[in-house]
Motif scaffolding. Sequence first.
Motif, PDB file in Angstrom:
ATOM      1  N   GLU A   1       0.775  -1.127   0.095  1.00 24.76           N
ATOM      2  CA  GLU A   1       0.036   0.091  -0.027  1.00 24.76           C
ATOM      3  C   GLU A   1       0.850   1.270   0.115  1.00 24.76           C
ATOM      4  OE1 GLU A   1      -0.498  -1.628   3.031  1.00 24.76           O
ATOM      5  OE2 GLU A   1       0.014  -0.407   4.511  1.00 24.76           O
TER       6      GLU A   1
ATOM      7  N   TYR B   1      -8.489   2.513   2.375  1.00 28.38           N
ATOM      8  CA  TYR B   1      -7.685   2.878   1.374  1.00 28.38           C
ATOM      9  C   TYR B   1      -8.316   2.755   0.093  1.00 28.38           C
ATOM     10  CZ  TYR B   1      -3.483   3.124   4.274  1.00 28.38           C
ATOM     11  OH  TYR B   1      -2.538   3.656   5.014  1.00 28.38           O
TER      12      TYR B   1
ATOM     13  N   ASN C   1      -8.087  -5.212  10.148  1.00 26.86           N
ATOM     14  CA  ASN C   1      -7.307  -5.066   8.753  1.00 26.86           C
ATOM     15  C   ASN C   1      -8.393  -5.134   7.569  1.00 26.86           C
ATOM     16  OD1 ASN C   1      -4.602  -6.148   8.946  1.00 26.86           O
ATOM     17  ND2 ASN C   1      -5.385  -7.625  10.112  1.00 26.86           N
TER      18      ASN C   1
ATOM     19  N   GLY D   1      -5.556  -7.148   1.009  1.00 25.65           N
ATOM     20  CA  GLY D   1      -7.137  -6.977   1.092  1.00 25.65           C
ATOM     21  C   GLY D   1      -7.892  -7.027   2.331  1.00 25.65           C
ATOM     22  N   GLY D   2      -7.230  -7.180   3.443  1.00 22.46           N
ATOM     23  CA  GLY D   2      -7.893  -7.447   4.806  1.00 22.46           C
ATOM     24  C   GLY D   2      -7.983  -9.070   5.017  1.00 22.46           C
TER      25      GLY D   2
ATOM     26  N   THR E   1      -1.810  -7.142   4.988  1.00 21.68           N
ATOM     27  CA  THR E   1      -2.710  -7.549   6.291  1.00 21.68           C
ATOM     28  C   THR E   1      -1.543  -7.634   7.449  1.00 21.68           C
ATOM     29  OG1 THR E   1      -4.171  -8.885   5.115  1.00 21.68           O
ATOM     30  CG2 THR E   1      -3.404  -9.579   7.535  1.00 21.68           C
TER      31      THR E   1
ATOM     32  N   ILE F   1      -3.361  -3.925  -0.092  1.00 23.05           N
ATOM     33  CA  ILE F   1      -3.299  -3.302   1.153  1.00 23.05           C
ATOM     34  C   ILE F   1      -2.664  -4.457   2.130  1.00 23.05           C
ATOM     35  CG2 ILE F   1      -4.444  -2.324   3.145  1.00 23.05           C
ATOM     36  CD1 ILE F   1      -5.703  -1.607  -0.216  1.00 23.05           C
TER      37      ILE F   1
ATOM     38  N   SER G   1      -8.175  -1.635   5.069  1.00 21.11           N
ATOM     39  CA  SER G   1      -8.267  -1.868   3.352  1.00 21.11           C
ATOM     40  C   SER G   1      -9.403  -1.295   2.807  1.00 21.11           C
ATOM     41  CB  SER G   1      -8.387  -3.513   3.132  1.00 21.11           C
ATOM     42  OG  SER G   1      -7.093  -4.253   3.640  1.00 21.11           O
TER      43      SER G   1
END
Lengths: 82, 349
Positions: free
Chosen positions: B241, B299, B292, B320-321, B283, B281, B296
Amino acid sequence: MVMKGMRIGEAKKYVADKLHCDVFDLTDSAKMKEIRESLDLGTVNDRPHASYGMSAKIKIAELLDIKIPSVELFKKKLGAAL
Amino acid sequence: MAEYFTRMGDGEALWQSEDELRADVEAGVEDAVKRGKAKPLDDADIAHLMDILKMPEKNVSVERGCEGIHTFDAGTLKLPIRSAVPVSRHVTLLIHERILCSDTMELCNTDYSFKMVKNCAPEEAMQMEQAQQDMIMPVFYGAMPNLGLYTKPDGQFDNWAELLPQGKIKEAMDAQEGAAEQCYEDMLYISSLQAEAGACGIQFDTAGASGDADLLAALKTTKALKEKYPDTCVTMGMANEFTLGMHGKLEFEGDKLAGKYPRDQVQSCAKAGVDMYGAVINTNSSRSFAWNLARSVTYVKECTEVATIPVLVNAGMGVGGIPLSAVAPTDATTRASKALLEIGKADGL
């Protein structure tokens, strides 16, 4: 979306307009099976005499008015416009 | 008080109360605001995210109308290599199209770096040409810039990760600039062969993994490639990210690359001619899934608001989380997908 760099909403509307259906229909697998079969655009299940692969892509490129690089290459190899 | 099943960032099971979930969501949003100066999610978004996290179903799905496209990086690595299914890459592509119903797919080499493809680039292009005969869905060719491979002993340049701790700043910067130029030449050569073989597009994956010089090589290649082959699509997935400033002073079209977050990365990509941008993004495995995912989505939402090109969020193990585990739990992957598409307004994954 891939060939014209459209955001998802715009791309869905573009395809739906070209297929003369609602945006809602694009994610209805039963409806899309009918549309794809009627236009012979290729389906998940193969059928006798149905288009798949390159022949389906040629039809998709014409219908959606997009240039698909592999279709263009194929046409060039045949030496004539399809 | 009711407790909800969720997970830690490493995938371990966790039960949290509504208050605990909310506290983690708010802290995740705050982290994105503090670190990335992102715009915070509003109250409605947080309420929506809480609803997703509390859903009793094991797996969840998007509301009708919010569907996005489902794409793959490291495409043909997954079945024949990682899962050891004895099928060719060609058959892998067909399985993705006809059985898994992927929206796009990617042909790639086992060693997923452009430099390693150079010796077999014509054969890779032949494989693409054959694949295009049978496939309907868009098929890309993908690999990583992976600038680190251009350092000694694999490459000709001194290793900037060794030079920097020695205080050899100028030498480290020169090495990165030289490596980026060589990487650009390799990527343009390989991508051009693929474009001429009829690839729908080129996927530059994990761009920026070795820092800003790595990203610069990918952006420069995109610009040159689009000038040569305007109908060839380019997708570019980020490495993280935050673009690492291993060089620190590199610019693309007047924009400094170091320190860019998704909202700025997507604009540099669009400027280069990238058609689809892949946000990443990372984790934090020590924090919860709620933390998380909230981070994500914060953003991503900000990124999609400024983007002029489609934003496809990398949503897999550790990004992505989604928890950092080799087998991503579907309760987490489906919740992350739903949140990224419905709240983050991503175009796909």
